[in-house]
Design a protein around this motif. Structure first.
Motif, short mmCIF file in Angstrom:
data_model
loop_
_atom_site.label_atom_id
_atom_site.label_comp_id
_atom_site.label_asym_id
_atom_site.label_seq_id
_atom_site.Cartn_x
_atom_site.Cartn_y
_atom_site.Cartn_z
N ARG A 72 81.15 -66.67 -13.05
CA ARG A 72 80.01 -65.85 -12.63
C ARG A 72 79.24 -65.32 -13.83
NH1 ARG A 72 78.83 -60.65 -12.50
NH2 ARG A 72 80.93 -60.08 -13.22
N GLN A 73 79.96 -64.74 -14.79
CA GLN A 73 79.29 -64.16 -15.96
C GLN A 73 78.55 -65.21 -16.78
OE1 GLN A 73 81.15 -60.94 -18.27
NE2 GLN A 73 82.94 -61.17 -16.95
N ASP A 108 71.94 -61.38 -9.71
CA ASP A 108 73.28 -61.00 -9.27
C ASP A 108 73.16 -59.71 -8.45
OD1 ASP A 108 75.94 -60.48 -8.90
OD2 ASP A 108 76.49 -60.43 -11.02
N VAL A 155 75.40 -66.49 -14.70
CA VAL A 155 74.30 -65.52 -14.66
C VAL A 155 73.59 -65.46 -16.01
CG1 VAL A 155 73.70 -63.08 -14.43
CG2 VAL A 155 75.26 -64.15 -12.78
N THR A 192 76.13 -57.00 -8.27
CA THR A 192 76.34 -56.22 -9.49
C THR A 192 75.23 -55.18 -9.67
OG1 THR A 192 77.51 -58.03 -10.60
CG2 THR A 192 76.51 -56.36 -12.01
N HIS A 218 75.79 -68.59 -7.40
CA HIS A 218 74.96 -68.04 -8.46
C HIS A 218 73.99 -69.06 -9.05
CE1 HIS A 218 76.73 -64.05 -8.55
NE2 HIS A 218 77.90 -64.61 -8.36
#
Length: 446
Positions: free
Chosen positions: A337-338, A384, A341, A387, A89
């Motif tokens: 990841r969250q 992303d 991003v 998603t 990412h």
């Protein structure tokens, strides 16, 4: 010989040339900024698989991802999974903040698998080995710097600016000293009745860093841990000391970046960035957040990304991500990841706001794909993609509808971009009529 040493000699190193090519800037700009101290290239000579990364206001805003285990949970395999997520990412650097277990093995694995710069907080491993702060000797700290430098660590967070005379300045605070490294140095000084050993042995610290070209990330040990504590005397006293230590580091050709807050009200963020530039002679500013409100545990990747966008726009060179687990627990792979991003969004928004060349190209390309209902290209250009595609596909019944010129929000009748095709056709007719001497718009009654 450090990158700063070569830059000051007028030499463009392979690392500088690599950074210039990646950032689409002239190699001479990179060299000049490194020589000036306004850019760093953390590149330990022992980190053999490194793809050099430049951090400075003249380049794109960077994002760091913190990984590493705790004394309670996680292992080397778990941290490597987090590293893979961070690389996927777009992390620009990664910090191993491990505090327990086989720290050496975890770090060796991370460095071996990381093409991006790796940072650490060496005092964590010292405490893990010594068990008690009172048992830590100044030589333990210096020996650990040497040990981790030999492993290939590219930058150290060193809390050398927390001095004994600063401690009374935190007495009024709601949350006191929230930096782990800062609190450990405070405890050491109190128990030993001595000044901060990193401060008193700064020349030896610089010798080690110069030997391996380890960049110093000057730790903000007195950063505010809540809005009420922001921009106080303690924070700025430490910042002033870090500015003085930066000058001494540059005298030894050691690269330095300055760590920043923390928790800061939105209206104070730009002032904090400008103050760092002033007190620390424009050394790159590396900020944690800052969080702009204290009331959203579980969502602090959002509260901090808001502040990070402002900090990047004001001139911060690198943003340290915050995950949804901040203040609550050890992040897992999805938290990484969250958080990443959210911070890639913040860094990109800052680049766009600062009008960096090419920064908006991806936005414009995605917008064109969106208007053309080119879903695959939209997903490809997304930060992303998985998603974005999963959200799009989730409420559409079959493959035909997944590629249709509408989504499940508006459907075929209410999609404004689809309806706008009629506006396009009308405008084309107006242009053609205008060329033919006709006045199409006159047909519309008042």
């Amino acid at each position: 010989m450090t990158q700063m040493h070569y830059a000051r000699k007028g030499v463009v190193t392979e690392e500088m040339a690599f950074v210039a090519a990646r950032e689409r800037v002239e190699p001479e700009l990179v060299r000049a900024e490194v020589a000036r101290g306004r850019m760093v290239i953390p590149a330990n000579v022992r980190h053999t698989n490194l793809e050099p990364m430049g951090i400075g206001i003249a380049l794109a805003c960077k994002v760091n991802a913190n990984i590493g285990n705790s004394a309670v949970t996680s292992d080397a395999d778990g941290e490597l999974r987090k590293l893979r997520v961070a690389l996927k990412h777009g992390a620009d650097t990664v910090m191993d903040l491990s505090t327990g277990g086989d720290i050496d093995r975890i770090r060796a694995e991370i460095i071996a698998h990381s093409p991006i710069p790796v940072g650490t907080v060496p005092v964590y491993q010292v405490l893990s080995a010594r068990k008690k702060v009172s048992d830590i000797r100044a030589d333990d700290l210096l020996d650990m710097l040497e040990h981790q430098a030999k492993q290939g660590v590219d930058y150290f967070t060193i809390h050398a600016g927390v001095l004994a005379e600063h401690l009374p300045l935190v007495n009024h605070r709601i949350t006191g000293i929230v930096s782990r490294g800062g609190s450990l140095m405070a405890q050491w000084m109190i128990e030993k009745k001595k000044q901060n050993p990193f401060f008193t042995h700064w020349d030896k610290v610089l010798e080690i860093c110069a030997r391996y070209d380890v960049t110093i990330s000057a730790g903000d040990g007195l950063r505010p841990g809540c809005l009420a504590d922001a921009s106080d005397a303690a924070q700025f006293a430490e910042l002033k000391t870090l500015g003085e230590l930066t000058v001494r580091a540059w005298e030894k050709d050691v690269q330095v970046m300055i760590e920043g807050p923390g928790h800061v009200p939105f209206d104070q963020i730009e002032m904090n960035v400008k103050k760092e530039m002033d007190l620390c002679h424009e050394a790159p500013f590396y900020v944690l957040g800052p969080l702009v409100t204290d009331i959203a545990p579980g969502y602090d990747h959002i509260t901090s990304a808001i502040g990070a966008t402002m900090a990047g726009t004001a001139g911060a060179a690198m943003l340290c991500y915050v995950t949804p687990k901040e203040h609550l627990g050890l992040p897992d792979e999805d938290d990484v990841r969250q958080g990443l991003v959210a911070y890639k969004i913040a860094a990109h928004a800052a680049d766009v706001a600062r009008h960096r060349p090419g920064a908006r190209d991806r936005d414009d390309a995605l917008s064109r794909a969106r208007y053309a209902f080119d879903w695959k290209e939209q997903f490809r250009l997304s930060l992303d993609p998985e998603t974005a595609q999963a959200m799009h596909d989730a409420t559409l019944p079959d493959e035909y509808f997944k590629s249709a010129e509408f989504c499940s929000m508006c459907g075929p009748k209410f999609c404004s971009m689809h309806i706008n095709r009629a506006v396009e056709d009308f405008n084309k007719q107006v242009d053609e009529d205008h060329k033919a001497g006709k006045r199409t718009l006159d047909l519309f009654t008042p």
